[in-house]
Design a protein around this motif. Structure first.
Motif, mmCIF file in Angstrom:
data_model
loop_
_atom_site.group_PDB
_atom_site.id
_atom_site.type_symbol
_atom_site.label_atom_id
_atom_site.label_comp_id
_atom_site.label_asym_id
_atom_site.label_seq_id
_atom_site.Cartn_x
_atom_site.Cartn_y
_atom_site.Cartn_z
ATOM 1 N N LEU B 190 10.680 -7.189 3.018
ATOM 2 C CA LEU B 190 9.390 -7.735 2.593
ATOM 3 C C LEU B 190 8.286 -6.681 2.781
ATOM 4 N N ALA B 191 8.391 -5.938 3.886
ATOM 5 C CA ALA B 191 7.395 -4.902 4.181
ATOM 6 C C ALA B 191 7.425 -3.805 3.107
ATOM 7 N N LEU B 192 8.624 -3.430 2.669
ATOM 8 C CA LEU B 192 8.750 -2.400 1.640
ATOM 9 C C LEU B 192 8.196 -2.899 0.308
ATOM 10 N N PHE B 193 8.452 -4.170 0.002
ATOM 11 C CA PHE B 193 7.921 -4.774 -1.230
ATOM 12 C C PHE B 193 6.393 -4.645 -1.268
ATOM 13 N N LEU B 194 5.742 -4.835 -0.112
ATOM 14 C CA LEU B 194 4.272 -4.767 -0.080
ATOM 15 C C LEU B 194 3.747 -3.335 -0.023
ATOM 16 N N ALA B 195 4.517 -2.451 0.634
ATOM 17 C CA ALA B 195 3.930 -1.142 0.978
ATOM 18 C C ALA B 195 4.439 0.033 0.153
ATOM 19 N N PHE B 196 5.401 -0.173 -0.747
ATOM 20 C CA PHE B 196 6.031 0.939 -1.482
ATOM 21 C C PHE B 196 4.960 1.947 -1.919
ATOM 22 N N PHE B 197 5.076 3.188 -1.468
ATOM 23 C CA PHE B 197 3.924 4.101 -1.502
ATOM 24 C C PHE B 197 3.329 4.416 -2.889
ATOM 25 N N PRO B 198 4.129 4.549 -3.961
ATOM 26 C CA PRO B 198 3.422 4.863 -5.208
ATOM 27 C C PRO B 198 2.576 3.691 -5.708
#
Lengths: 84, 544
Positions: B190-198
């Protein structure tokens, strides 16, 4: 036979709201910008009246309105009381 | 990398531009290399760590807002899931006449959870982004009365991408409530879904089902994906460096000192700003899509050749698509599908017919959408005006549709004829440019003054070579912009016809493909607006 009758009625509703589209084959009514938001509002009201269903906001998604077949499936589901 | 990242927290805001040296030459290759070399099971964690390093480098300790938003929606999602399981159990065990009560009981509880999440997420956004605007306007009102009371105008720093990740977080929690997305018990996913850097800088605003699992399961970097992704990044770079940044001096000069220019120069600046915004924003989106493509993830597109639109309504289906669909799904349809609005639609259809009937409820929802859309872009009156301008245009377009259709019949105009469609596209473009003038202006008053100048003080005389030089561009700049725009128009026309030039190119011989790619690189290197004499231009949408 019940289902065929519903589809004919559905085609009639669609043709009345937005004529000039081949609803038997069209499968990108929303994605192809054929049905706009306000037409969908009229369509939702008409479908609710004609098929005695309640269409909640969660069901108003392109997948359910892109084709007459998808609308038919949604109507059938909602008539059974089965929400998404 | 980790140690230096700690030292440079909040100090590397150049990373917000995907075409800056810091991103393109340092962060991106390092991130890609690290992602490429770690084992598959570590890849999602590396991607998440890189995303947090990216946010940390740009926003420093303000990263805490992203972390708290992630924890909040993770917890609320699981809470909603637990309530839904309990409701199903209670419904299965309960008597049939008690089901309505059971459903109402659990629905009320779920709404409480939603209200908590919405209040905290939107409340944070309001406090950080809008409190200064609110306090400033209250003080202006207070100054009209004989009172000395004044509110303190707070000055908050904004964490990067807060307007984007707030909407994305809300969409997740609302989808869990609606039952269209299952609550995720995997916090890092869930954190990656929100924060994905590009994607965190300027979107696109993704839905959980679109990217969460794809990012989490993204595999090794394949050569085909790498070349396709790099091509897309290069195309975005062409838009940003060669066109958008080259127009920046002219736009900046005229909009910051608009009193000095007459209508013709203002018109040119408004056109240039519209081009700049489109090239800047869609160029950044090309980079986001390209970067995700390299790791095999397909991101939703945010643009679909908007300037081919025949109406303003269609324009907003092709421009910043993910924001438009967000407002449609979470504001427009929930309002129009509410009991009261449905009753209004049914009643008004009986008296006003199928076209005008739905407009009553539709216009209320449309107003809310455009009020929120305007305010989302920024805490200033010109953004609100921009929203209301488009609300009026879309509503007016719907009101006039039957009249236009009648005129088409009477005058025997086929709306599909090329000249008619071209006129419609031109009209839409002019209306969009006027809207962008207010959007870019330094405040609503400045926008109104500039618009007035367009109507009352317009002559082509000032458009001489000397004027262009004064505005920060020369004949050479204009030629480069014009030729590059033609190149992009050429690609767009083919795309509009459903022909992908990229697919076409991929079927050509390798030597030809590489020749085209190198030609593009050389073109950007030679004609890009960077280096001596050019100040780096921050991505325009990152500020929203």
């Amino acid at each position: 036979m019940e289902e065929l009758y519903e589809m004919e009625e559905l085609y009639e509703i669609l043709n009345e709201l937005q004529p000039g589209v081949d609803y038997e084959t069209a499968d990108d009514l929303v994605d192809g910008h054929v049905l706009h938001s306000l037409t969908i509002l009229a369509l939702v009201a008409e479908l609710e009246d004609s098929f005695d269903i309640t269409i909640p906001a969660v069901e108003i998604i392109p997948e359910n309105f892109n084709s007459a077949a998808a609308m038919g499936n949604m109507i059938e589901r909602l008539q059974k009381g089965d929400w998404q | 990398m980790t140690l230096s990242a700690l030292l440079y927290g909040g100090k590397v805001d150049q990373l917000t531009s995907f075409f800056s040296l810091e991103f393109l030459a340092i962060f991106f290759p390092a991130a890609l290399l690290l992602y490429g070399v770690v084992p598959k099971k570590c890849k999602p964690y590396v991607l998440l760590a890189e995303s947090y390093v990216f946010v940390w480098l740009i926003s420093g300790k303000l990263i805490v807002f992203l972390l708290l938003a992630t924890l909040l929606i993770h917890y609320c999602g699981l809470w909603l899931d637990r309530l839904q399981i309990n409701m199903r159990q209670a419904l299965a065990e309960g008597e049939s006449d008690a089901r309505k009560v059971i459903r109402a009981h659990f629905t009320a509880k779920q709404r409480g959870v939603i209200a908590l999440a919405v209040v905290l997420l939107i409340g944070t956004l309001l406090a950080l982004k809008y409190s200064a605007f609110f306090a400033g306007n209250v003080n202006t009102l207070l100054s009209l009365f004989p009172v000395t009371l004044r509110l303190q105008v707070p000055q908050h720093l904004l964490p990067i991408g807060i307007s984007f990740f707030t909407l994305q977080a809300l969409s997740y929690i609302l989808d869990v409530y609606r039952g269209t997305t299952k609550a995720d018990d995997n916090l890092p996913r869930l954190a990656l879904f929100l924060a994905f850097f590009p994607q965190i800088v300027e979107g696109p605003i993704c839905r959980y089902h679109q990217t969460a699992n794809a990012l989490w399961n993204a595999g090794s970097i394949r050569f085909e994906n790498l070349t396709q992704g790099l091509q897309r990044i290069l195309f975005g770079m062409l838009k940003k460096i060669v066109i958008a940044d080259r127009l920046d001096p002219l736009v900046k000069t005229v909009f910051s000192n608009h009193e000095a220019y007459d209508g013709a120069v203002i018109a040119v600046a408004a056109v240039c700003y519209t081009i700049q915004l489109y090239m800047d924003f869609s160029g950044a989106m090309d980079a986001v899509v390209g970067i995700a493509q390299i790791i095999g993830v397909s991101m939703p597109e945010n643009f679909s050749r908007p300037f081919f639109s025949k109406t303003i309504s269609e324009f907003w289906m092709r421009w910043h698509i993910t924001l438009g669909t967000w407002f449609k799904d979470y504001v427009f349809y929930p309002i129009t599908a509410s009991k009261g609005m449905k009753k209004l639609t049914k009643r008004s259809r009986k008296t006003l017919g199928n076209h005008y009937g739905p407009l009553a409820a539709g216009s209320v929802a449309l107003f809310c959408v455009w009020f929120c859309n305007g305010l989302w872009h920024g805490a200033a009156w010109n953004y609100l005006f921009f929203g209301m301008y488009h609300f009026v245009l879309i509503l007016g377009g719907s009101l006039l549709t039957p009249v236009v259709r009648w005129l088409q019949r009477v005058l025997r105009i086929d709306p599909e004829q090329w000249w008619y469609r071209t006129l419609q596209m031109l009209r839409t473009t002019v209306l969009v440019i006027i809207g962008e003038l207010f959007f870019r202006a330094h405040g609503l008053l400045a926008g109104l003054q500039m618009f007035e100048r367009l109507l009352t003080d317009f002559s082509l005389q000032p458009l001489t070579d000397e004027t262009w030089v004064d505005l920060g561009v020369d004949r050479y700049d204009l030629w480069i912009v014009a030729i590059t725009l033609l190149l992009i128009l050429f690609v767009s026309v083919y795309n509009e016809k459903g022909v992908s030039l990229r697919d076409h190119l991929s079927k050509k011989k390798r030597i030809f493909r590489w020749a085209v790619l190198y030609a593009l690189i050389v073109y950007i290197v030679v004609f890009g607006a960077y280096g001596f004499g050019y100040a780096p231009v921050d991505p325009l949408y990152a500020q929203f």
